[in-house]
Design a protein around this motif. Structure first.
Motif, PDB file in Angstrom:
ATOM      1  N   SER A   1      29.826  35.853  44.078  1.00  0.00           N
ATOM      2  CA  SER A   1      28.838  36.104  45.120  1.00  0.00           C
ATOM      3  C   SER A   1      29.372  35.721  46.492  1.00  0.00           C
ATOM      4  CB  SER A   1      27.560  35.320  44.802  1.00  0.00           C
ATOM      5  OG  SER A   1      26.627  35.439  45.851  1.00  0.00           O
ATOM      6  N   VAL A   2      30.072  34.578  46.563  1.00  0.00           N
ATOM      7  CA  VAL A   2      30.638  34.142  47.840  1.00  0.00           C
ATOM      8  C   VAL A   2      31.704  35.123  48.315  1.00  0.00           C
ATOM      9  CG1 VAL A   2      32.049  32.364  48.944  1.00  0.00           C
ATOM     10  CG2 VAL A   2      30.104  31.708  47.524  1.00  0.00           C
ATOM     11  N   LEU A   3      32.568  35.572  47.420  1.00  0.00           N
ATOM     12  CA  LEU A   3      33.603  36.536  47.807  1.00  0.00           C
ATOM     13  C   LEU A   3      32.973  37.825  48.327  1.00  0.00           C
ATOM     14  CD1 LEU A   3      36.282  36.139  44.979  1.00  0.00           C
ATOM     15  CD2 LEU A   3      36.244  35.113  47.254  1.00  0.00           C
ATOM     16  N   GLU A   4      31.874  38.229  47.713  1.00  0.00           N
ATOM     17  CA  GLU A   4      31.194  39.445  48.166  1.00  0.00           C
ATOM     18  C   GLU A   4      30.655  39.264  49.581  1.00  0.00           C
ATOM     19  OE1 GLU A   4      27.616  42.499  46.729  1.00  0.00           O
ATOM     20  OE2 GLU A   4      28.061  40.684  45.579  1.00  0.00           O
ATOM     21  N   ARG A   5      30.053  38.104  49.843  1.00  0.00           N
ATOM     22  CA  ARG A   5      29.480  37.855  51.163  1.00  0.00           C
ATOM     23  C   ARG A   5      30.555  37.795  52.242  1.00  0.00           C
ATOM     24  NH1 ARG A   5      25.470  32.926  51.163  1.00  0.00           N
ATOM     25  NH2 ARG A   5      24.825  33.916  53.115  1.00  0.00           N
ATOM     26  N   LEU A   6      31.758  37.376  51.865  1.00  0.00           N
ATOM     27  CA  LEU A   6      32.854  37.275  52.822  1.00  0.00           C
ATOM     28  C   LEU A   6      33.727  38.522  52.829  1.00  0.00           C
ATOM     29  CD1 LEU A   6      34.013  33.565  52.344  1.00  0.00           C
ATOM     30  CD2 LEU A   6      32.349  34.494  53.926  1.00  0.00           C
ATOM     31  N   ASP A   7      33.252  39.570  52.142  1.00  0.00           N
ATOM     32  CA  ASP A   7      33.988  40.835  52.078  1.00  0.00           C
ATOM     33  C   ASP A   7      35.385  40.641  51.499  1.00  0.00           C
ATOM     34  OD1 ASP A   7      34.197  43.585  52.374  1.00  0.00           O
ATOM     35  OD2 ASP A   7      34.988  43.461  54.415  1.00  0.00           O
ATOM     36  N   LEU A   8      35.461  39.828  50.425  1.00  0.00           N
ATOM     37  CA  LEU A   8      36.747  39.548  49.785  1.00  0.00           C
ATOM     38  C   LEU A   8      36.813  40.064  48.346  1.00  0.00           C
ATOM     39  CD1 LEU A   8      37.255  35.854  51.003  1.00  0.00           C
ATOM     40  CD2 LEU A   8      38.655  37.824  51.657  1.00  0.00           C
ATOM     41  N   THR A   9      35.783  40.749  47.900  1.00  0.00           N
ATOM     42  CA  THR A   9      35.744  41.200  46.507  1.00  0.00           C
ATOM     43  C   THR A   9      36.952  42.065  46.173  1.00  0.00           C
ATOM     44  OG1 THR A   9      33.328  41.127  46.510  1.00  0.00           O
ATOM     45  CG2 THR A   9      34.377  42.396  44.769  1.00  0.00           C
ATOM     46  N   ALA A  10      37.316  42.946  47.075  1.00  0.00           N
ATOM     47  CA  ALA A  10      38.444  43.848  46.822  1.00  0.00           C
ATOM     48  C   ALA A  10      39.768  43.095  46.734  1.00  0.00           C
ATOM     49  CB  ALA A  10      38.522  44.904  47.920  1.00  0.00           C
ATOM     50  N   LEU A  11      39.799  41.856  47.250  1.00  0.00           N
ATOM     51  CA  LEU A  11      41.026  41.063  47.244  1.00  0.00           C
ATOM     52  C   LEU A  11      41.029  40.006  46.150  1.00  0.00           C
ATOM     53  CD1 LEU A  11      41.422  40.405  51.094  1.00  0.00           C
ATOM     54  CD2 LEU A  11      42.385  42.269  49.740  1.00  0.00           C
ATOM     55  N   ALA A  12      40.008  39.986  45.306  1.00  0.00           N
ATOM     56  CA  ALA A  12      39.842  38.901  44.332  1.00  0.00           C
ATOM     57  C   ALA A  12      41.059  38.716  43.445  1.00  0.00           C
ATOM     58  CB  ALA A  12      38.602  39.156  43.474  1.00  0.00           C
ATOM     59  N   GLY A  13      41.722  39.797  43.074  1.00  0.00           N
ATOM     60  CA  GLY A  13      42.870  39.705  42.190  1.00  0.00           C
ATOM     61  C   GLY A  13      44.202  39.594  42.904  1.00  0.00           C
ATOM     62  N   ARG A  14      44.182  39.619  44.225  1.00  0.00           N
ATOM     63  CA  ARG A  14      45.424  39.545  44.991  1.00  0.00           C
ATOM     64  C   ARG A  14      45.879  38.091  45.105  1.00  0.00           C
ATOM     65  NH1 ARG A  14      45.833  42.599  50.697  1.00  0.00           N
ATOM     66  NH2 ARG A  14      45.261  44.295  49.272  1.00  0.00           N
ATOM     67  N   THR A  15      47.166  37.866  45.117  1.00  0.00           N
ATOM     68  CA  THR A  15      47.676  36.501  45.247  1.00  0.00           C
ATOM     69  C   THR A  15      47.655  36.069  46.716  1.00  0.00           C
ATOM     70  OG1 THR A  15      49.951  37.332  45.370  1.00  0.00           O
ATOM     71  CG2 THR A  15      49.124  36.649  43.202  1.00  0.00           C
ATOM     72  N   LEU A  16      47.544  34.764  46.921  1.00  0.00           N
ATOM     73  CA  LEU A  16      47.406  34.231  48.269  1.00  0.00           C
ATOM     74  C   LEU A  16      48.625  34.504  49.134  1.00  0.00           C
ATOM     75  CD1 LEU A  16      45.814  30.764  47.378  1.00  0.00           C
ATOM     76  CD2 LEU A  16      44.646  32.863  48.057  1.00  0.00           C
ATOM     77  N   GLY A  17      49.778  34.646  48.504  1.00  0.00           N
ATOM     78  CA  GLY A  17      50.991  34.906  49.254  1.00  0.00           C
ATOM     79  C   GLY A  17      51.060  36.284  49.870  1.00  0.00           C
ATOM     80  N   HIS A  18      50.113  37.151  49.522  1.00  0.00           N
ATOM     81  CA  HIS A  18      50.111  38.512  50.039  1.00  0.00           C
ATOM     82  C   HIS A  18      48.884  38.790  50.903  1.00  0.00           C
ATOM     83  CE1 HIS A  18      52.986  38.869  46.690  1.00  0.00           C
ATOM     84  NE2 HIS A  18      53.527  39.843  47.394  1.00  0.00           N
ATOM     85  N   LEU A  19      48.408  37.748  51.600  1.00  0.00           N
ATOM     86  CA  LEU A  19      47.249  37.900  52.469  1.00  0.00           C
ATOM     87  C   LEU A  19      47.652  37.773  53.928  1.00  0.00           C
ATOM     88  CD1 LEU A  19      44.602  35.654  50.651  1.00  0.00           C
ATOM     89  CD2 LEU A  19      44.936  38.122  50.407  1.00  0.00           C
ATOM     90  N   SER A  20      46.886  38.407  54.797  1.00  0.00           N
ATOM     91  CA  SER A  20      47.083  38.232  56.235  1.00  0.00           C
ATOM     92  C   SER A  20      46.478  36.903  56.660  1.00  0.00           C
ATOM     93  CB  SER A  20      46.404  39.378  56.994  1.00  0.00           C
ATOM     94  OG  SER A  20      44.984  39.265  56.881  1.00  0.00           O
ATOM     95  N   GLY A  21      46.728  36.509  57.919  1.00  0.00           N
ATOM     96  CA  GLY A  21      46.190  35.250  58.416  1.00  0.00           C
ATOM     97  C   GLY A  21      44.671  35.219  58.382  1.00  0.00           C
ATOM     98  N   GLY A  22      44.039  36.310  58.813  1.00  0.00           N
ATOM     99  CA  GLY A  22      42.589  36.367  58.807  1.00  0.00           C
ATOM    100  C   GLY A  22      42.018  36.316  57.410  1.00  0.00           C
ATOM    101  N   GLU A  23      42.683  36.971  56.470  1.00  0.00           N
ATOM    102  CA  GLU A  23      42.227  36.945  55.076  1.00  0.00           C
ATOM    103  C   GLU A  23      42.344  35.541  54.495  1.00  0.00           C
ATOM    104  OE1 GLU A  23      43.476  41.581  54.023  1.00  0.00           O
ATOM    105  OE2 GLU A  23      44.859  39.926  53.627  1.00  0.00           O
TER     106      GLU A  23
END
Length: 257
Positions: A121-143
């Motif tokens: 639910s928190v990931l959805e509210r922060l618009d992160l659902t699509a990134l849930a399976g992505r590793t942290l090393g492949h995120l932008s600074g804002g993400e």
């Protein structure tokens, strides 16, 4: 909503008194910005509030001292996000956010379906659902900043302590994170305490401010009361012009000598 306050807070690090006799208060649902020059003790203050540093004085939530609480109990009241958190590059966004549920998971136990639902639910509210399976090393600074906020929010604590939540972000991502934080604060009735180095940004978002200098609270009040040319000149050694911006909130402009 909860009120958090410090009474006579003091911290000694390496034999040096970094903070001494600091009084601080953030009322229920309020956004308090802690400002001060580099090295003034802003981050130390937040870590002490979170119970991560030995300190004198008292920290209270809704009038109850938190010193005697077990770490898991304290974590259900206060969620802390450091300025530069350790982000394991191979951990997924979902698993990192799920760490915020640790205070609710029994020792030697596993997360429950409810813990995973809260995290989702928190990931959805922060618009992160699509990134849930992505590793942290492949995120932008804002993400990455949104993921750090997600972990804090999954704690379901009523008080958020955020150390420079927009550090290293460009202007657009700073605004996105701050607007998101303000919307969540108002929607969920959260009490927010942040350190912010950009004085104009702090003045735009905070309800109240505390200026830390010389180991203590040099000034506390509304942004209009704290962001004055006199106080900034004295404690930041800077020549500035303060003007009224949107809604009368103060904006700080550097002036060349």
């Amino acid at each position: 909503m909860s009120r958090v306050e410090a009474r006579g807070l003091g911290v000694v690090l390496g034999g040096r008194a970094v903070l001494a006799g600091v009084d601080l208060r953030a009322d229920a649902g309020e956004w308090l910005a802690v400002i001060g020059a580099n090295g003034a003790g802003k981050s130390t203050l937040l870590r002490a509030l979170a119970g991560l540093l030995p300190h004198s004085g008292e920290v209270l939530v809704d009038g109850t001292p938190v010193r005697g609480l077990r770490p898991r109990e304290r974590a259900r009241l206060l969620a802390y996000a450091p300025q530069t958190p350790a982000l394991p590059g191979d951990m997924t966004v979902f698993d990192y956010a799920l760490l915020g549920r640790t205070p609710y998971i029994p020792h030697l136990g596993r997360e429950s379906r409810a813990d995973r639902e809260v995290t989702g639910s928190v990931l959805e509210r922060l618009d992160l659902t699509a990134l849930a399976g992505r590793t942290l090393g492949h995120l932008s600074g804002g993400e990455r900043q949104r993921v750090v906020l997600a972990r804090a929010l999954t704690q379901r604590a009523s008080v958020l302590l955020l150390d420079e939540p927009t550090t290293a972000l460009d202007l657009g991502h700073q605004q996105q994170v701050l607007e998101l934080l303000d919307r969540l604060r108002l929607a969920d009735g959260l009490t927010v305490v942040t350190t912010l180095h950009d004085l104009s940004v702090a003045g735009q978002y905070a309800d109240r401010m505390t200026l830390v200098a010389d180991g203590g609270a040099a000034a506390t009040g509304t942004p209009e009361q704290v962001l004055t040319e006199e106080l900034i000149g004295e404690h930041f050694d800077a020549r500035v012009r303060v003007v009224a911006g949107t809604g009368g909130r103060p904006q700080v402009h550097l002036e060349r000598p």
